[in-house]
Design a protein around this motif. Structure first.
Motif, short mmCIF file in Angstrom:
data_model
loop_
_atom_site.label_atom_id
_atom_site.label_comp_id
_atom_site.label_asym_id
_atom_site.label_seq_id
_atom_site.Cartn_x
_atom_site.Cartn_y
_atom_site.Cartn_z
N CYS A 221 18.76 -37.57 9.62
CA CYS A 221 18.35 -37.70 11.02
C CYS A 221 19.03 -36.66 11.91
N LEU A 222 20.05 -35.97 11.38
CA LEU A 222 20.76 -34.97 12.16
C LEU A 222 20.46 -33.54 11.71
N LEU A 223 19.48 -33.38 10.84
CA LEU A 223 19.11 -32.04 10.39
C LEU A 223 18.40 -31.27 11.50
N PRO A 224 18.53 -29.94 11.51
CA PRO A 224 17.72 -29.14 12.44
C PRO A 224 16.24 -29.38 12.16
N LEU A 225 15.44 -29.45 13.20
CA LEU A 225 14.03 -29.78 13.04
C LEU A 225 13.31 -28.74 12.19
N GLY A 226 13.66 -27.46 12.34
CA GLY A 226 13.02 -26.42 11.54
C GLY A 226 13.28 -26.58 10.06
N PHE A 227 14.53 -26.91 9.69
CA PHE A 227 14.86 -27.12 8.28
C PHE A 227 14.13 -28.35 7.74
N CYS A 769 5.12 -16.42 -0.39
CA CYS A 769 6.24 -16.21 0.53
C CYS A 769 6.41 -17.41 1.45
N ASN A 770 7.62 -17.60 1.91
CA ASN A 770 7.96 -18.73 2.79
C ASN A 770 8.26 -18.18 4.17
N LEU A 771 7.25 -18.11 5.01
CA LEU A 771 7.39 -17.46 6.32
C LEU A 771 7.91 -18.41 7.38
N ALA A 772 8.67 -17.83 8.31
CA ALA A 772 9.08 -18.53 9.53
C ALA A 772 8.32 -17.99 10.74
N GLU A 773 7.79 -16.76 10.62
CA GLU A 773 7.03 -16.16 11.71
C GLU A 773 5.80 -15.46 11.13
N LEU A 774 4.64 -15.74 11.73
CA LEU A 774 3.39 -15.13 11.29
C LEU A 774 2.62 -14.63 12.50
N SER A 775 2.19 -13.37 12.41
CA SER A 775 1.42 -12.77 13.49
C SER A 775 0.26 -11.99 12.89
N LEU A 776 -0.98 -12.38 13.25
CA LEU A 776 -2.18 -11.75 12.72
C LEU A 776 -3.08 -11.31 13.87
N SER A 777 -3.68 -10.12 13.71
CA SER A 777 -4.65 -9.63 14.69
C SER A 777 -5.83 -9.01 13.94
N GLY A 778 -7.03 -9.29 14.46
CA GLY A 778 -8.23 -8.65 13.91
C GLY A 778 -8.69 -9.19 12.58
N SER A 792 -0.07 -26.27 6.51
CA SER A 792 0.45 -26.92 5.30
C SER A 792 1.26 -25.95 4.45
N GLY A 793 0.90 -24.68 4.48
CA GLY A 793 1.62 -23.69 3.68
C GLY A 793 2.95 -23.30 4.27
N TRP A 794 3.02 -23.27 5.60
CA TRP A 794 4.27 -22.90 6.29
C TRP A 794 4.58 -23.94 7.37
N PRO A 795 4.96 -25.15 6.99
CA PRO A 795 5.22 -26.20 7.99
C PRO A 795 6.44 -25.92 8.87
N ASN A 796 7.26 -24.94 8.45
CA ASN A 796 8.47 -24.63 9.21
C ASN A 796 8.29 -23.42 10.13
N LEU A 797 7.06 -23.02 10.41
CA LEU A 797 6.83 -21.88 11.28
C LEU A 797 7.48 -22.08 12.65
N ALA A 798 8.19 -21.04 13.10
CA ALA A 798 8.77 -21.05 14.44
C ALA A 798 7.93 -20.22 15.40
N LEU A 799 7.22 -19.21 14.87
CA LEU A 799 6.38 -18.35 15.70
C LEU A 799 5.02 -18.19 15.05
N LEU A 822 7.54 -25.22 15.71
CA LEU A 822 7.02 -24.09 16.48
C LEU A 822 7.73 -23.93 17.81
N GLU A 823 8.13 -22.69 18.08
CA GLU A 823 8.80 -22.35 19.33
C GLU A 823 7.99 -21.38 20.17
N ASP A 824 7.10 -20.62 19.54
CA ASP A 824 6.36 -19.56 20.23
C ASP A 824 4.94 -19.53 19.67
N ILE A 825 3.94 -19.79 20.53
CA ILE A 825 2.54 -19.81 20.10
C ILE A 825 1.73 -18.88 20.98
N LEU A 826 0.89 -18.05 20.36
CA LEU A 826 -0.07 -17.21 21.08
C LEU A 826 -1.42 -17.34 20.39
#
Length: 925
Positions: A221-227, A769-778, A792-799, A822-826
């Motif tokens: 219950c005291l773990l960081p939410l991202g982990f 790969c185990n991503l924490a940040e993913l950015s796609l365009s086009g 489901s593939g990257w439930p720990n995404l921060a961005l 998630l901390e940053d969404i665009l």
């Protein structure tokens, strides 16, 4: 180190020594080795180990008889300085090097044996490392780091290397300050614990999953939410249970703690802090409240009713009851954690910082570092309270995200409102705060580093209050503090004259502040050697501080007022004056300033370790310079290629065309590389990057020609690569590029380079790969099913940034809201299916969300609702862009049949610790 003249007796340090001699007339004594007119004194071995080392030494000595000492000078800066004329020893016929015998032997073997016959193993690693450090053999240090990094990253190597070897190396590294070894050892042991599960499975054969046994011992219950969210990737049910537990705590921690007290089960909610603890890191734990902090440090035998009072008082949102302070102070006398030097409660929005500061004072008398970044609820008043209560702290970091709206943007209109939440008076914390006057200056003697980056709630008055630190402050970071003026910064510098490192990027730092830095004998200097404050600058970041004219447009009813702001920034003349004075600067960043060649040529320093002059009008002159390898790049690049050992490289316009082979020797320790428009690397060079830069961690390529071969080789061979960004690159890239494992990769940006990307490709990517940040365009082929694959593939995404990506959001964003870290969404032009309540939903469902950027083209219900109540949350900014084809309200979408959208403006909502500001910017941001 000692040196001996001809005929003198060689002395030994630490029981052994190596003596390098030359000249036929050198004296020969008992125990010496002779070969080809050279004499090598050899101390008789006294132990079996020394006997073995002596035999190796004997072999090397004969090898040395026909190899020039130039090899030593070329390979080692130690011998280069010793024998190359810098010291008197260069004129001696032999020199005695007081280094451990085995260590010296190993270094000499490395230097003179054929490279194919020399291998690093765990048996010779420590002597090699010790010898390389003592004798300053740079290439060997690189090889040691490469080898140690490699074995730590290979799962199979974990069981072949003895644990006592890791402990011995770690102890040596701590004693001698070898940072790379310390970092790798921590990761190595953590990996060893995670991978070595056989014992657990054998000991607990009836467990549901033997791999989860160790995690069952963790206070989940005291773990960081991202982990916690990341564990869902491999153990969905277990990870989902952890996330749900954390979210339940967020909803009602008071009831949970009171029930735990009643059941006598409070221990599971206590943060583990022992007398040996050094660092307390709670960053990214939004479920942690002030009550959790207090119950973790108080004696376990406290009365139950007293525990209930503590939890009730320190869990309330307004914390109005602090009558327990005197009782807590008495209780704290029995508990003191003197070994704790660092506390990090960043990204913990539910901590009441006034009470947390009292917690620091009561229980951590030796605390030196306090980090509270990305917490808008930590106000400037809290900082002043902290300075008063805990003046022994040395470093404070209260960074927040930079404001989206900067002085360079064209503002159409702006309004703000004061947040309704009223901060409790500091008197409720148990003391009466005296005024900040000269009488208090004497107690603020330790706070030397202060980071206020992004704080838009700090003005010139607040900055002046910080001058109470005038006796100790050496480093200040006020990057992107837009409310500060040149006058305010100048006044701070006049008072805090001990400052030698400043990060002033994108502020109004200007000519007046320059004059203050360059003024003769500023107030506060007592040293007879002090001429100007600038002379002592060690670190200076002035990015974006150039002269600009700011226009502000204000609409008041039917009237339009246009206001022209004054000139801000540094002009070229002032910058030239500054360059002529700073002389011991190690870090100098002048990106986006008015720097000219004339100003840069006036720089008189010789200690630079970092220099950024990108996006200025300075250049490297190519006329009348020496021609090397068929390319003109002058003494500067020649010096870089032969004498520098770079760690961060960025090349673009203004960087003369060169062959990478000319700079390769200086790239052996590069960790971060950015190649932009104006510089092109050939395919063979791209493929060789993992070998040229074995420690490469971040690679950003813009407008480069790439291929499957290049990308696949990077992912397979660059074992330390954490960040890969491909922007607007050309070439025949296909899905084959990413069909390989890349376990170290955490950040992936693919901007307009993968138009072929499909859901199948995305699935393969999640497996590799185990991503924490993913950015796609086009990526036009993606659809609503892509959303489930990503979440489901990257439930720990921060961005997560998606732009022009088909129809991902055509059915809403419910799957994305399940990525709780998630901390940053665009989301821009990703499908018209986003509902009106998206902002409220995102803030409510994502506890760590700080940034949200949307496009009104994707709204399915004529626009988006403004948030009802975001106070006390992590949210910093919400951006809503609209296109020129739209009509009417800025929050309405275009009707069907409109032309191709072109962005017109952006509505920006920004929260500070005190205000909510709504701004319309005349462009897309």
């Amino acid at each position: 180190m000692a040196s001996l003249g001809k005929g003198e007796e060689a002395s030994c340090c630490g029981g052994s020594a190596v003596c390098l001699m030359g000249g036929a007339e050198a004296g020969i004594s008992e125990g010496a080795v002779v070969g080809n007119n050279r004499v090598y004194p050899l101390r008789l071995p006294s132990t079996e180990e020394e006997d073995r080392a002596a035999k190796l030494y004997l072999i090397v000595c004969f090898a040395l008889s026909w190899i020039s000492a130039n090899r030593l000078i070329e390979s080692s800066s130690y011998f280069r300085a010793l024998l190359g004329g810098s010291f008197s020893e260069s004129g001696r016929e032999h020199v005695n090097v007081c280094c451990d015998l085995e260590a010296a032997v190993q270094v000499l073997r490395y230097l003179f044996e054929p490279s194919e016959s020399f291998n690093i193993t765990h048996n010779n690693f420590l002597p090699l490392l010790e010898g390389a450090l003592f004798l300053a053999v740079e290439s060997l240090l690189v090889e040691c780091e490469r080898w140690f990094s490699t074995i730590a990253s290979q799962t199979s190597a974990i069981f072949s290397v003895p644990l006592d070897f890791i402990i011995e190396v770690w102890d040596f590294a701590q004693e001698h300050g070898v940072t790379f070894v310390q970092e790798i050892c921590r990761e190595y042991l953590a990996q060893n614990v995670v991978e070595n599960m056989k014992t657990c499975e054998q000991s607990y054969p009836n467990s549901v999953d033997g791999h989860l046994f160790l995690l069952s011992k963790v206070k989940i219950c005291l773990l960081p939410l991202g982990f916690a969210a990341g564990t869902k990737r491999h153990w969905f049910d277990f990870g989902n249970n952890i996330v749900c537990t954390i979210l339940d705590l967020l909803k009602d921690s008071l009831k949970t703690l009171l029930d735990a007290i009643a059941d006598g089960n409070l221990e599971r909610y206590c943060i583990r802090i022992t007398e040996y603890s050094k660092n307390i890191v709670l960053s990214g734990c939004p479920q942690v409240t002030t009550a959790f902090l207090y119950i973790s440090v108080l004696p376990t035998d406290l009365d139950v009713s007293f525990k209930r009072r503590i939890v009730s008082s320190y869990t309330q949102v307004d914390h109005r009851s602090f009558i327990l302070y005197d009782e807590l102070e008495k209780a704290a006398k029995t508990l003191s954690f003197k070994n704790v030097h660092m506390v990090d409660i960043s990204k913990c929005p539910n901590v009441h910082f006034g009470a947390a500061i009292d917690w620091l004072k009561l229980f951590f008398p030796e605390l030196r570092i306090f980090r509270v970044s990305h917490c808008l609820s930590f106000q400037f008043d809290d900082l002043l309270y902290l300075l008063l209560r805990c003046p022994w702290i040395d470093e404070i970091d209260m960074t927040v995200d930079t404001s989206t709206v900067t002085p360079k943007h064209s503002v159409v209109s702006s309004s703000s409102e004061v947040l309704s939440k009223v901060k409790p008076n500091q008197k409720r914390y148990g003391i009466h705060c005296p005024p900040y006057d000269g009488q208090l200056n004497s107690i603020f003697l330790n706070i030397s580093r202060l980071t206020l980056e992004g704080r838009s709630d700090i003005d010139d008055v607040g900055l002046l209050e910080i001058s109470v630190l005038k006796n100790s402050l050496c480093y200040i970071n006020i990057r992107n503090c837009f409310l500060l003026t040149d006058d305010g910064i100048s006044n701070l510098l006049m008072k805090c004259t001990k400052i030698h490192s400043m990060v002033l990027s994108y502020t109004s730092f200007g000519n007046r502040s320059i004059q203050t830095l360059c003024a003769t004998n500023p107030s506060g200097h007592n040293s007879v050697h002090a001429h100007v404050m600038a002379f002592y600058m060690q670190e200076l970041h002035l990015d974006g501080c150039k002269v600009i004219i700011m226009f502000a447009f204000h609409y008041l009813g039917m009237l339009a007022n246009i206001g022209i702001c004054q000139y801000v920034g540094i002009d070229s003349a002032a910058l030239s004056q500054l360059m002529s004075i700073i002389s011991i600067t190690k870090f100098l960043s002048l990106r986006e300033t008015s720097l000219t060649d004339g100003a840069l040529c006036k720089f008189v320093g010789s200690s630079l370790e970092y220099l950024d002059v990108s996006e200025t009008v300075s250049s490297v002159e190519c006329d009348n310079v020496e021609n090397i390898s068929g390319n003109k790049y002058g003494d500067f690049l020649q010096e870089v290629g032969t004498t520098c050992c770079l760690e961060d490289v960025e090349m673009g316009w203004g960087f003369c065309p060169i062959r990478i082979e000319d700079l390769a020797p200086s790239f052996s320790k590069v960790r971060k590389m950015t190649i932009g428009l104006g510089t092109a690397l050939a395919e063979n060079v791209m493929c060789a990057l993992p070998m040229i830069c074995p420690f490469l961690e971040s690679l950003i390529l813009r407008f480069q020609v790439i291929s499957d071969r290049v990308v696949r080789n990077l992912l397979e061979s660059a074992v330390n690569l954490h960040v890969l960004c491909l922007h607007y690159c050309l070439g025949s890239l296909t899905s084959f590029s990413f069909q390989t494992k890349a376990p170290a990769l955490r950040v992936l940006q693919l901007h307009w380079v993968t138009p072929w990307l499909t859901n199948d490709d995305l699935t393969i990517l999640t497996e590799n790969c185990n991503l924490a940040e993913l950015s796609l365009s086009g990526c036009k082929h993606l659809d609503s099913n892509s959303q489930d694959i990503i979440s489901s593939g990257w439930p720990n995404l921060a961005l997560l940034h998606l732009e022009e990506c088909g129809k991902i959001t055509v059915e809403g964003v419910s799957s994305f809201l399940s990525c709780k870290a998630l901390e940053d969404i665009l989301l821009r032009h990703t499908g018209r299916g986003i509902g009106r309540s998206i902002i409220d939903d995102a803030i409510r469902e994502l506890p760590l969300l700080r940034k949200l950027a949307l496009d009104l083209c994707d709204a399915c219900e004529e626009g988006y609702d403004s948030p009802n109540n975001a106070e006390g949350k992590m949210i910093r900014s919400v951006r809503m862009s609209r296109c020129k084809t739209m009509k009417g309200s800025c929050l309405e979408v275009a009707r069907q049949g409109s032309s191709r959208p072109v962005h017109k403006d952006t509505v920006v909502l920004e929260w500070s610790s005190r205000r909510l500001t709504t701004t319309i910017v005349k462009e897309r941001v």
